[in-house]
Design a protein around this motif. Structure first.
Motif, PDB file in Angstrom:
ATOM      1  N   VAL A 296      -1.079  56.083 -12.186  1.00 37.43           N
ATOM      2  CA  VAL A 296      -1.374  54.991 -11.250  1.00 37.43           C
ATOM      3  C   VAL A 296      -2.879  54.710 -11.276  1.00 37.43           C
ATOM      4  N   THR A 297      -3.243  53.475 -11.551  1.00 33.89           N
ATOM      5  CA  THR A 297      -4.665  53.120 -11.597  1.00 33.89           C
ATOM      6  C   THR A 297      -5.239  53.045 -10.186  1.00 33.89           C
ATOM      7  N   ARG A 298      -6.551  53.175 -10.130  1.00 33.70           N
ATOM      8  CA  ARG A 298      -7.319  53.023  -8.884  1.00 33.70           C
ATOM      9  C   ARG A 298      -7.187  54.193  -7.904  1.00 33.70           C
ATOM     10  N   ILE A 299      -6.515  55.267  -8.309  1.00 34.50           N
ATOM     11  CA  ILE A 299      -6.589  56.485  -7.503  1.00 34.50           C
ATOM     12  C   ILE A 299      -7.119  57.600  -8.389  1.00 34.50           C
ATOM     13  N   THR A 304      -4.722  62.399  -6.019  1.00 28.86           N
ATOM     14  CA  THR A 304      -3.418  62.939  -6.409  1.00 28.86           C
ATOM     15  C   THR A 304      -3.214  64.345  -5.849  1.00 28.86           C
ATOM     16  N   GLU A 305      -4.260  65.176  -5.953  1.00 24.76           N
ATOM     17  CA  GLU A 305      -4.178  66.545  -5.440  1.00 24.76           C
ATOM     18  C   GLU A 305      -3.905  66.545  -3.938  1.00 24.76           C
ATOM     19  N   LYS A 335      -5.908  51.704  -1.761  1.00 25.28           N
ATOM     20  CA  LYS A 335      -5.331  52.760  -2.598  1.00 25.28           C
ATOM     21  C   LYS A 335      -3.847  52.950  -2.295  1.00 25.28           C
ATOM     22  N   ALA A 336      -3.480  52.886  -1.016  1.00 28.60           N
ATOM     23  CA  ALA A 336      -2.072  53.050  -0.638  1.00 28.60           C
ATOM     24  C   ALA A 336      -1.221  51.960  -1.279  1.00 28.60           C
ATOM     25  N   ARG A 337      -1.738  50.737  -1.267  1.00 31.19           N
ATOM     26  CA  ARG A 337      -1.013  49.621  -1.877  1.00 31.19           C
ATOM     27  C   ARG A 337      -0.919  49.806  -3.394  1.00 31.19           C
ATOM     28  N   LYS A 341       2.626  49.995  -5.498  1.00 30.69           N
ATOM     29  CA  LYS A 341       2.849  49.021  -6.573  1.00 30.69           C
ATOM     30  C   LYS A 341       2.850  49.703  -7.939  1.00 30.69           C
ATOM     31  N   GLY A 342       1.958  50.672  -8.106  1.00 29.87           N
ATOM     32  CA  GLY A 342       1.866  51.366  -9.393  1.00 29.87           C
ATOM     33  C   GLY A 342       3.125  52.138  -9.717  1.00 29.87           C
ATOM     34  N   ILE A 343       3.672  52.854  -8.720  1.00 33.00           N
ATOM     35  CA  ILE A 343       4.907  53.615  -8.927  1.00 33.00           C
ATOM     36  C   ILE A 343       6.073  52.671  -9.230  1.00 33.00           C
ATOM     37  N   LYS A 344       6.139  51.558  -8.507  1.00 32.29           N
ATOM     38  CA  LYS A 344       7.194  50.575  -8.741  1.00 32.29           C
ATOM     39  C   LYS A 344       7.108  50.019 -10.158  1.00 32.29           C
TER      40      LYS A 344
END
Length: 354
Positions: A296-299, A304-305, A335-337, A341-344
């Motif tokens: 996922v970009t932008r995180i 992640t940790e 970042k939450a958004r 969106k990234g996972i989707k």
């Protein structure tokens, strides 16, 4: 073979180097030679006769000096010719499996001094390298190129197999249907690709400047593989069995496996910290989400940790709303958004590529 830095050994004798030009001149002339690169200054007690030269190395000078019977001694970088026509007297307690006098001396000198020793056979028309217990017969450029091309094709084929296995397990991860059997298969694919890469690298090292294109191609194909493997291991490692047991320890266990042992699923499962019984392979596992979240970009990795530290598994993370993600320190609305969106997007891509 891996006891020595192969790149360092081959770097001075690969096609395109000045030293290799001198060796090829000797080979083409059919005179034969014994050349020692005295990097350790350990030859004084082994040298008998000959004469001191101490001149700059050139391929022509090496060729001319090879017409004499004795060995030629260079400095460790093959930039200076120190001695010529010398008789080497290595300790005969060092065993050799060679038959010719020149090659027997070469192998013993290499074992005794740990210097790089090159024997050129006038009868077999072949260059042989010795260093310590390492021994290697140098192939001609055409044979190396064919070997490297075949190895690269094998690498590309296995990379495709790995990519397909990852696509399959990504879909299973989103559906919560991963078993230890699928995990073992993917990790096996990772390790096989890593080992094939080593073989391709060996051929590229031997090609020297002629292998630059293949080297770029290999780097491009292998980009990100080790990092993705590390994340994959972290997703499925059995942390409940041992303390201080992480991805590095799993990799060490995998490296200890022979090529045939790597093909046995029980050994892969054991490396991850699971049992080796057949029933264990049907065990359902829930990924922690390192591999997915790192795509996922932008995180950041730190983000992640934090997410995994709090929610532990991907299945729980998938159920989170943007507001719940924002409760984690450092996760902004943006970042939450991006995470949602990234996972989707990753799920849609995996389904589309299936």
């Amino acid at each position: 073979m891996m006891e020595y830095n192969l790149k360092k050994i081959f770097s001075q004798v690969t096609p395109g180097t000045v030293f290799r030009e001198g060796l090829d001149n000797i080979l083409d002339a059919g005179t034969g030679a014994l050349v020692v690169l005295d990097a350790n200054d350990t030859l004084e007690d082994l040298i008998d006769g000959g004469f001191e030269i101490n001149c700059r190395f050139t391929p022509q000078r090496l060729h001319e000096l090879s017409k004499m019977d004795g060995a030629i001694i260079l400095d460790g970088n093959a930039t200076k010719i120190k001695y010529a026509n010398v008789h080497l007297q290595p300790d005969k307690s060092f065993k050799t499996n060679e038959s010719g006098t020149r090659h027997r001396s070469a192998q013993r000198v290499a074992k005794q001094t740990d210097n790089l020793v090159i024997a050129i056979s006038e009868r077999r028309n072949r260059i042989t390298l010795y260093k310590g217990d390492f021994r290697y017969k140098v192939k001609n450029l055409a044979d190396i190129m064919i070997e490297a091309s075949q190895a690269m094709k094998t690498f590309e084929r296995y990379k495709h197999v790995l990519d397909r296995a990852l696509q399959n397990i990504t879909l299973l991860e989103f559906d919560g249907m991963v078993t230890l059997s699928e995990v073992v298969t993917v990790l096996q694919r990772f390790e096989m690709l890593v080992r094939i890469r080593v073989e391709v690298e060996h051929s590229i090292i031997e090609l020297g400047s002629e292998g630059k294109f293949l080297e770029i191609q290999l780097e491009e194909l292998f980009k990100g593989v080790l990092k993705e493997e590390e994340n994959f291991i972290r997703d499925y490692i059995n942390l409940g069995l041992e303390e201080e047991f992480g991805a590095a320890e799993v990799k060490e266990r995998l490296l200890e496996l022979g090529d045939l042992e790597l093909l046995e699923s029980e050994n892969i499962a054991g490396a991850l910290g699971y049992g080796r019984s057949a029933a264990t392979f049907d065990m359902e596992l829930d990924t922690r989400g390192y591999r997915i979240l790192n795509k996922v970009t932008r995180i950041t990795r730190k983000d992640t940790e934090k997410i995994i530290s709090k929610y532990e598994t991907l299945s729980k993370i998938l159920e989170l709303t943007e507001e719940e993600l924002m409760e984690i320190r450092g996760i902004s609305m943006f970042k939450a958004r991006s995470i949602k969106k990234g996972i989707k997007r990753l799920k849609m891509t995996a389904e589309w590529e299936k």
